[in-house]
Design an enzyme around this catalytic site. Sequence first.
Site, PDB file in Angstrom:
ATOM      1  N   TYR A 169      56.939 -26.974  13.995  1.00 50.35           N
ATOM      2  CA  TYR A 169      58.072 -27.854  14.706  1.00 50.35           C
ATOM      3  C   TYR A 169      58.966 -26.580  15.302  1.00 50.35           C
ATOM      4  CZ  TYR A 169      56.108 -31.607  12.645  1.00 50.35           C
ATOM      5  OH  TYR A 169      55.162 -32.665  12.190  1.00 50.35           O
ATOM      6  N   GLY A 170      58.817 -25.547  14.780  1.00 50.17           N
ATOM      7  CA  GLY A 170      59.901 -24.447  15.207  1.00 50.17           C
ATOM      8  C   GLY A 170      60.329 -23.591  14.148  1.00 50.17           C
ATOM      9  N   THR A 171      61.653 -22.976  14.340  1.00 50.64           N
ATOM     10  CA  THR A 171      61.896 -21.707  13.602  1.00 50.64           C
ATOM     11  C   THR A 171      63.253 -22.053  12.646  1.00 50.64           C
ATOM     12  OG1 THR A 171      60.678 -20.082  14.962  1.00 50.64           O
ATOM     13  CG2 THR A 171      62.634 -19.225  13.467  1.00 50.64           C
ATOM     14  N   VAL A 172      63.252 -21.460  11.691  1.00 53.01           N
ATOM     15  CA  VAL A 172      64.761 -21.548  10.845  1.00 53.01           C
ATOM     16  C   VAL A 172      65.297 -20.140  10.746  1.00 53.01           C
ATOM     17  CG1 VAL A 172      65.884 -22.121   8.849  1.00 53.01           C
ATOM     18  CG2 VAL A 172      64.374 -23.648   9.346  1.00 53.01           C
ATOM     19  N   LYS A 209      68.269 -24.680  12.232  1.00 50.86           N
ATOM     20  CA  LYS A 209      66.592 -25.061  12.624  1.00 50.86           C
ATOM     21  C   LYS A 209      66.731 -25.198  14.030  1.00 50.86           C
ATOM     22  CE  LYS A 209      64.660 -27.898   9.814  1.00 50.86           C
ATOM     23  NZ  LYS A 209      64.136 -29.222   9.321  1.00 50.86           N
ATOM     24  N   ASP A 251      58.029 -37.138   2.055  1.00 50.10           N
ATOM     25  CA  ASP A 251      57.563 -35.652   1.916  1.00 50.10           C
ATOM     26  C   ASP A 251      58.177 -34.954   0.907  1.00 50.10           C
ATOM     27  OD1 ASP A 251      55.937 -33.816   2.805  1.00 50.10           O
ATOM     28  OD2 ASP A 251      57.212 -32.994   4.505  1.00 50.10           O
TER      29      ASP A 251
END
Length: 471
Positions: free
Chosen positions: A15-18, A33, A125
């Site tokens: 979903y992306g980067t932290v 995030k 989750d």
Amino acid sequence: MEMYETLGKVGEGSYGTVMKCKHKVSGQIVAIKIFYENPEKSVNKIATREIKFLKQFRHENLVNLIEVFRQKKKIHLVFEFIDHTILDELQHFCHGLESKRLRKYLFQILRAIEYLHNNNIIHRDIKPENILVSQSGITKLCDFGFARTLAAPGDIYTDYVATRWYRAPELVLKDTSYGKPVDIWALGCMIIEMATGNPYLPCSSDLDLLHKIVLKVGNLTPHLENIFSKNPIFTGVVLPQVQHPKNARKKYPKLNGLLADIVHACLQIDPAERISSTEILNHEYFTRDGFIEKFIPELKAKLLQEAKANLSIKPNTKENEFMKDERKTVYTNSLIITSVLGKEMEKEKRPREIKTRAMKVKGLGKGDIMEPKKIELEDRRCQQNTIENAHTVPQGAKPVISEPSNPVNSINISNGIKDESHTGESMMMPPINLTSSNLMTSNPSSNLSHPNSRIRWRRLCLMSEQVKVTK
């Protein structure tokens, strides 16, 4: 991002980067995030859901959302920075966590789950990667991208895929009437992993997971058998019938007796028979030897220190548009002290500095992540040649399947957002959690005895699953 200095990448996922960042004015270290800009609405849906729950529900053992803003059409969520997870600790404690540490962590994790369940929220989750651990030993449940309000009687959930290793049998079989017990099942699997150092039900497919559940936990209920027989994916598959020990301590001999009782109560095939989070907190495992009475004051003192460290950022309350397609309001956490700790905060005048460990790069090729330094963890090497199980597989059970080809402590929040349109540094985008939802290259058949090899293999397996957005 103009108010933050980028210190490095914590992790990258589907979903992306932290990113690890530092507030230029206050000096506070945060994790940002950054969600991918996606023409589909799946990423925005997950981001919006996470914002919704984190602004609405506040607890000491849930991760703190500081602020939200949009820059270059990318959604940015700013969190308190916590440098490692339970999974990171299991890299170093390769035979499981020490008993005192384990009990303190589980108590806090259960407080978070109980709080969510009391508010009719299921997380969906729960796993070691989603339990953050601060340097002072405070655990915080994170990643609310799949959380949702419990469905009303008669309502159903849309198709959903949780992290497979912790997936309850009703989820594997896509029973759409599941509820809070899915979190309890995941907790049971995680307890075994935390206590032994090894995942209990590692698997490569839903069919593989079902087979391991039957071998190691129990046979399917008539209701689940009926769903299984009607599912075309499992056509021609016959699951073994296995006799399991009725005594929890014989079934899970590697666990402490009281902990084995809890795990047995969590890992019931029938969701209706699983124990609740409140019942676990009242179990003798926690109530014996005055543990709760001794630990609560210690916990409050640590929370007090961390709360003071989080008071330094004053968020922007300018209201603006969040997304073109979805006119949603996002919120900034004003970080007002919680009601439980408020009075104690006023009494204490001397703030204590909380140091954050530096990050270092592990050379893993494509998919490199920034991982935290070792933090007072036992430097032990695993001598295992294979992943051991927390329980002995019953005799006479033969695999008869093959893989098909298709296979509140209430914190006040101001109604405000920030939209930063200036050109800043370009960033990749966010994972579901810090340090742990990363795509990594690894050979699953390689020696898994070394902690880092096992973690790489685990992450590769978990991230290979296609995650579906839910209702």
